[in-house]
Design an enzyme around this catalytic site. Structure first.
Site, PDB file in Angstrom:
ATOM      1  N   THR A  25       0.839  -1.197   0.000  1.00  0.00           N
ATOM      2  CA  THR A  25       0.000   0.000   0.000  1.00  0.00           C
ATOM      3  C   THR A  25       0.875   1.249   0.000  1.00  0.00           C
ATOM      4  O   THR A  25       1.767   1.376   0.827  1.00  0.00           O
ATOM      5  CB  THR A  25      -0.937  -0.014   1.221  1.00  0.00           C
ATOM      6  OG1 THR A  25      -1.888  -1.053   1.044  1.00  0.00           O
ATOM      7  CG2 THR A  25      -1.669   1.306   1.358  1.00  0.00           C
ATOM      8  N   HIS A 178      -7.285 -11.174  -1.127  1.00  0.00           N
ATOM      9  CA  HIS A 178      -6.635 -10.757   0.120  1.00  0.00           C
ATOM     10  C   HIS A 178      -7.419 -11.347   1.298  1.00  0.00           C
ATOM     11  O   HIS A 178      -8.459 -10.844   1.675  1.00  0.00           O
ATOM     12  CB  HIS A 178      -6.604  -9.231   0.213  1.00  0.00           C
ATOM     13  CG  HIS A 178      -5.674  -8.699   1.269  1.00  0.00           C
ATOM     14  ND1 HIS A 178      -5.150  -9.471   2.285  1.00  0.00           N
ATOM     15  CD2 HIS A 178      -5.171  -7.447   1.468  1.00  0.00           C
ATOM     16  CE1 HIS A 178      -4.378  -8.744   3.050  1.00  0.00           C
ATOM     17  NE2 HIS A 178      -4.371  -7.499   2.590  1.00  0.00           N
ATOM     18  N   ASN A 181      -3.990 -10.407   7.013  1.00  0.00           N
ATOM     19  CA  ASN A 181      -3.708  -9.153   7.717  1.00  0.00           C
ATOM     20  C   ASN A 181      -4.883  -8.475   8.390  1.00  0.00           C
ATOM     21  O   ASN A 181      -4.941  -7.248   8.476  1.00  0.00           O
ATOM     22  CB  ASN A 181      -3.020  -8.169   6.759  1.00  0.00           C
ATOM     23  CG  ASN A 181      -1.609  -8.637   6.418  1.00  0.00           C
ATOM     24  OD1 ASN A 181      -1.029  -9.457   7.140  1.00  0.00           O
ATOM     25  ND2 ASN A 181      -1.083  -8.151   5.307  1.00  0.00           N
ATOM     26  N   TYR A 183      -8.034  -8.143   7.585  1.00  0.00           N
ATOM     27  CA  TYR A 183      -9.083  -7.497   6.791  1.00  0.00           C
ATOM     28  C   TYR A 183     -10.304  -8.403   6.736  1.00  0.00           C
ATOM     29  O   TYR A 183     -10.371  -9.403   7.438  1.00  0.00           O
ATOM     30  CB  TYR A 183      -8.523  -7.090   5.413  1.00  0.00           C
ATOM     31  CG  TYR A 183      -7.463  -6.029   5.564  1.00  0.00           C
ATOM     32  CD1 TYR A 183      -6.126  -6.301   5.337  1.00  0.00           C
ATOM     33  CD2 TYR A 183      -7.798  -4.755   6.008  1.00  0.00           C
ATOM     34  CE1 TYR A 183      -5.149  -5.341   5.520  1.00  0.00           C
ATOM     35  CE2 TYR A 183      -6.826  -3.781   6.202  1.00  0.00           C
ATOM     36  CZ  TYR A 183      -5.508  -4.082   5.956  1.00  0.00           C
ATOM     37  OH  TYR A 183      -4.536  -3.131   6.150  1.00  0.00           O
ATOM     38  N   ASN A 238      -3.562  -5.320  12.432  1.00  0.00           N
ATOM     39  CA  ASN A 238      -4.949  -4.849  12.506  1.00  0.00           C
ATOM     40  C   ASN A 238      -5.753  -5.603  13.557  1.00  0.00           C
ATOM     41  O   ASN A 238      -6.946  -5.887  13.355  1.00  0.00           O
ATOM     42  CB  ASN A 238      -5.605  -4.926  11.132  1.00  0.00           C
ATOM     43  CG  ASN A 238      -4.968  -3.958  10.149  1.00  0.00           C
ATOM     44  OD1 ASN A 238      -4.848  -2.768  10.439  1.00  0.00           O
ATOM     45  ND2 ASN A 238      -4.518  -4.475   9.013  1.00  0.00           N
TER      46      ASN A 238
END
Ligand code: 8OZ
Length: 373
Positions: A25, A178, A181, A183, A238
């Site tokens: 990112t 994805h 992480n 999400y 996260n």
């Protein structure tokens, strides 16, 4: 015995080497639209065996950070077409990482300023990146999410399907789902973020249900040979947490074995941190994870990531422990990383201050060897 620099075919995608640019990112696509600076950035790194784009939102709801790109606007798809065309002209291959952030977002980034969505209304102890009115960037606490209604979940699966079709039409060689992480997909998997009592919560099978609905929809839409998936069994990123990741991710990879995917991408340890990070009372066994995948009939290429240097990457591929190795920060600072690894040449050091947001500085201005010769 394979080398890091040998060609490999992963699903339907033929690669010139096994050095992968990990998704990174960079927050340099205002309005979620890829621009000419992004084109230059990816083109500079096209000598990678495979480029995986930065996380790219499948929908406005899936957007969690300022100035990250999307796959849900026609102008974004036109921007991505410029990226894929330039990478292909330079001889590279590129897949797009399809991303729904779930609770790792902020009300100000959500449609109509609404709450971010998640499996459960559990706020993450995490931050996201916002752009202030004066144009400067800053990290802010993520907002309180709302729990998805069961009837909403099919709509998000449909967003992944549509995004995968759009990706192929924009010229990508494939997609990476994805699922890592902390999400949305990972939020469903981990018991620390999923307290649902319906068919999407509780047992491992239920918590993995959303992941397999997405894999099913995307592989049916574009073909499994163009689909990779990223998982991060023990990352704390996260605020992701599960006290017993080994059976959870063993179930996940045994399910993935049912699809002839291009690759499985595994983040080892804490993303961007300790490779030996563990969650629960025992170290995670990555060798057993891959063995379980193979025993279940899985044949996709195995890609590993997190904190690899040249020596470890060479050994890991030569030993057969992995088929490909993904590098993140080294690719930020070294557009010609493959050549530097092959020739064992010193690497440029990345500038952390310019990782997120901004322009060409710390993005497209790192020198290649030909620039310094
Ligand atoms: C997409 C990301 C991930 O997968 O961790 C990300 C997002 C923001 C900053 C760093 C990384």
């Amino acid at each position: 015995m394979a080398s890091l620099f040998d060609p490999i075919t992963i699903g339907d995608i033929s690669l010139s080497n096994r050095v992968v640019m990990a998704p990174l990112t960079r927050n340099r696509s205002p309005q979620a639209v890829p621009n000419d600076l992004n084109v230059a950035y990816y083109e500079q790194r096209a000598s990678a065996g495979l480029l995986i784009t930065e996380g790219t939102a499948i929908s406005h709801q899936g957007q969690g950070y300022a100035d990250v790109p999307g796959l849900y606007k026609p102008e974004a798809l036109a921007g991505w077409r410029k990226v894929t065309d330039s990478v292909h002209k330079a001889g590279g291959k590129i897949v797009v990482q399809m991303w729904h952030v779930g609770r790792i977002s902020h009300d100000s980034l959500q449609p109509q300023g609404g709450k971010p969505v998640a499996p459960s209304a559990i706020r993450a102890k995490s931050k996201t990146y916002l752009v202030n009115p004066d144009g400067t960037g800053s990290f802010a606490e993520t907002s309180e999410p709302r729990a998805l209604e069961p009837a909403e979940i099919a709509g998000i699966v449909e967003d992944y399907r549509k995004a995968s079709r759009a990706a192929i039409e924009a010229g990508f060689d494939g997609v990476e789902i994805h699922a890592a992480n902390g999400y949305l997909i990972d939020q469903f998997l981990r018991s620390g973020s999923n307290e649902r009592t319906d068919a999407y919560g509780g047992s491992i099978e239920n918590r993995a249900r959303f992941l397999f609905e997405v894999v099913d929809a995307v592989t049916k839409e574009i073909g499994a040979g163009r689909v990779g998936i990223r998982i991060s069994p023990v990352t704390p990123a996260n605020d992701a947490f599960d006290p017993d990741p080994q059976p959870l991710f063993t179930y996940v990879v045994e399910g993935l074995a049912r699809y002839p995917l291009a690759y499985v991408h595994v983040i080892e340890g804490a993303t961007g941190g300790a490779r030996d990070h563990q969650q629960g009372d025992r170290p995670f066994d990555y060798t057993s994870l891959r063995a379980a995948y193979a025993a279940a009939g899985g044949r996709a290429a195995w890609m590993t990531n997190n904190g690899y240097d040249r020596g470890l990457a060479l050994k890991t591929v030569e030993s057969g422990e992995a088929d490909l190795v993904a590098f993140g920060k080294p690719f930020i600072a070294n557009p010609d990383l493959v050549r530097r690894l092959r020739d064992n040449v010193a690497l440029n050091a990345p500038d952390q201050a310019t990782f997120y947001g901004g322009g060409a500085k710390g993005y497209t201005d790192y020198p290649s060897l030909e620039n310094v010769a």
